[in-house]
Design a protein around this motif. Structure first.
Motif, PDB file in Angstrom:
ATOM      1  N   ARG A 182       0.850  -1.194   0.000  1.00  0.00           N
ATOM      2  CA  ARG A 182       0.000   0.000   0.000  1.00  0.00           C
ATOM      3  C   ARG A 182       0.883   1.240   0.000  1.00  0.00           C
ATOM      4  O   ARG A 182       1.904   1.277   0.684  1.00  0.00           O
ATOM      5  N   VAL A 183       0.484   2.262  -0.761  1.00  0.00           N
ATOM      6  CA  VAL A 183       1.238   3.516  -0.816  1.00  0.00           C
ATOM      7  C   VAL A 183       0.259   4.675  -0.673  1.00  0.00           C
ATOM      8  O   VAL A 183      -0.685   4.808  -1.457  1.00  0.00           O
ATOM      9  N   ASN A 184       0.475   5.495   0.337  1.00  0.00           N
ATOM     10  CA  ASN A 184      -0.387   6.648   0.590  1.00  0.00           C
ATOM     11  C   ASN A 184       0.468   7.881   0.853  1.00  0.00           C
ATOM     12  O   ASN A 184       1.683   7.791   1.045  1.00  0.00           O
ATOM     13  N   VAL A 185      -0.179   9.027   0.866  1.00  0.00           N
ATOM     14  CA  VAL A 185       0.547  10.279   1.069  1.00  0.00           C
ATOM     15  C   VAL A 185      -0.210  11.154   2.061  1.00  0.00           C
ATOM     16  O   VAL A 185      -1.447  11.223   2.044  1.00  0.00           O
ATOM     17  N   VAL A 186       0.524  11.808   2.931  1.00  0.00           N
ATOM     18  CA  VAL A 186      -0.022  12.770   3.889  1.00  0.00           C
ATOM     19  C   VAL A 186       0.415  14.165   3.455  1.00  0.00           C
ATOM     20  O   VAL A 186       1.598  14.393   3.170  1.00  0.00           O
ATOM     21  N   SER A 187      -0.522  15.093   3.392  1.00  0.00           N
ATOM     22  CA  SER A 187      -0.211  16.479   3.040  1.00  0.00           C
ATOM     23  C   SER A 187      -0.470  17.372   4.245  1.00  0.00           C
ATOM     24  O   SER A 187      -1.613  17.752   4.521  1.00  0.00           O
ATOM     25  N   PRO A 188       0.585  17.695   5.001  1.00  0.00           N
ATOM     26  CA  PRO A 188       0.402  18.583   6.151  1.00  0.00           C
ATOM     27  C   PRO A 188       0.210  20.029   5.721  1.00  0.00           C
ATOM     28  O   PRO A 188       0.636  20.448   4.639  1.00  0.00           O
ATOM     29  N   LEU A 244      -4.195  12.022   2.523  1.00  0.00           N
ATOM     30  CA  LEU A 244      -4.860  12.493   3.734  1.00  0.00           C
ATOM     31  C   LEU A 244      -4.283  13.870   4.072  1.00  0.00           C
ATOM     32  O   LEU A 244      -3.091  14.000   4.346  1.00  0.00           O
ATOM     33  N   ILE A 245      -5.136  14.876   4.001  1.00  0.00           N
ATOM     34  CA  ILE A 245      -4.714  16.249   4.283  1.00  0.00           C
ATOM     35  C   ILE A 245      -4.910  16.530   5.767  1.00  0.00           C
ATOM     36  O   ILE A 245      -5.987  16.312   6.321  1.00  0.00           O
ATOM     37  N   ALA A 246      -3.858  16.990   6.428  1.00  0.00           N
ATOM     38  CA  ALA A 246      -3.902  17.322   7.857  1.00  0.00           C
ATOM     39  C   ALA A 246      -3.421  18.763   8.001  1.00  0.00           C
ATOM     40  O   ALA A 246      -2.224  19.018   8.118  1.00  0.00           O
ATOM     41  N   ASP A 247      -4.371  19.695   7.972  1.00  0.00           N
ATOM     42  CA  ASP A 247      -3.983  21.110   7.821  1.00  0.00           C
ATOM     43  C   ASP A 247      -4.784  22.063   8.682  1.00  0.00           C
ATOM     44  O   ASP A 247      -4.749  23.278   8.466  1.00  0.00           O
ATOM     45  N   GLY A 248      -5.547  21.558   9.650  1.00  0.00           N
ATOM     46  CA  GLY A 248      -6.336  22.440  10.503  1.00  0.00           C
ATOM     47  C   GLY A 248      -7.436  23.164   9.752  1.00  0.00           C
ATOM     48  O   GLY A 248      -7.972  24.170  10.238  1.00  0.00           O
TER      49      GLY A 248
END
Length: 253
Positions: A182-188, A244-248
């Motif tokens: 599995r390959v995923n990306v997080v965008s802070p 998955l965007i984690a940006d408040g």
């Protein structure tokens, strides 16, 4: 919690704010971790743990990336089931003044290195039947800069590298899914690390956060580490090719 007991992990950019938080979280949940970073003194400042292995190395070329992964696999005693690419640079230059070296610096670390690190880790896994039978999770760290340059910085080369990483992640996920990878990306968003300079002027920084981030504050590295470890865990066993965007809430405005 021990979601990662018995598992081996490689984390790049391990001495940086987000990378160090990912290392700490993985260790706390039972993983053996090879921490890769070019900053050897900073690596030495990571809290000691029996299952932590420090690997100093520069990832700017395929050859050095492969060598670093080979050393990590040797120290871990086998191929990694988890790979987190947190190494990143934020080199800025206005469009009219971008030179090849400025462009290449961002692309080499932010885009090319995650691929060649993952490629080497996947090859090491494929070399043994037992390892190849185990699931593998790769998590890349991009940025909301892939979509928006909102702080006034001359970040077009950085943004291009992170946008490329989002697209690369999807392609890696599609190609490697049949192999159990599995390959995923997080965008802070804006995270409280040394890379983020928005609070150099506290008043202006606070005003920008109030205006642009619905939650009104910087994110913490441990909050990003929690998201990364979710995607690396069996709880996300049917999640691949996702961002998955984690940006408040930054992307909401």
């Amino acid at each position: 919690m021990s979601r990662f007991a018995g598992r081996r992990a490689i984390v790049t950019g391990a001495a940086g704010g987000i990378g160090a938080a990912v290392v700490a979280r993985l260790l706390s949940e039972g993983a053996a971790v090879a921490a890769l970073d070019r900053d050897e003194p900073a690596l030495e400042r990571l809290a000691a743990a029996p299952s932590l292995h420090r690997v100093a190395g520069d990832l700017r070329t395929p050859e050095t990336a492969r060598a670093a992964v080979a050393k990590a696999v040797g120290l871990l005693g086998g191929p990694a089931e988890i790979v987190v690419s947190a190494a990143g640079v934020y080199a800025l230059s206005p469009a009219a003044k971008v030179e090849a070296q400025d462009w290449d610096f961002n692309q080499d670390i932010n885009l090319k290195a995650p691929f060649f690190v993952a490629q080497a880790a996947v090859a090491a896994r494929a070399a043994g039947a037992a390892a190849a039978a185990q699931p593998m999770a790769i998590v890349n760290i991009a940025s909301v800069g892939a979509y928006r340059s909102g702080t006034g910085d001359a970040a077009l080369s950085y943004s291009a590298s992170k946008g490329g990483l989002v697209a690369l992640t999807r392609s890696m996920a599609a190609e490697w899914a049949p192999q159990g990878i599995r390959v995923n990306v997080v965008s802070p968003g804006v995270i409280d690390t040394a890379m983020v300079r928005i609070m150099d002027d506290p008043d202006a920084g606070s005003a920008w956060l109030e205006a642009r981030v619905p939650m009104g504050r910087l994110g913490r590295p441990d909050e990003i580490a929690a998201v990364v470890c979710f995607l690396a865990s069996d709880e996300a066993s049917y999640v691949t090719g996702a961002e998955l965007i984690a940006d408040g809430g930054y992307m909401c405005r």
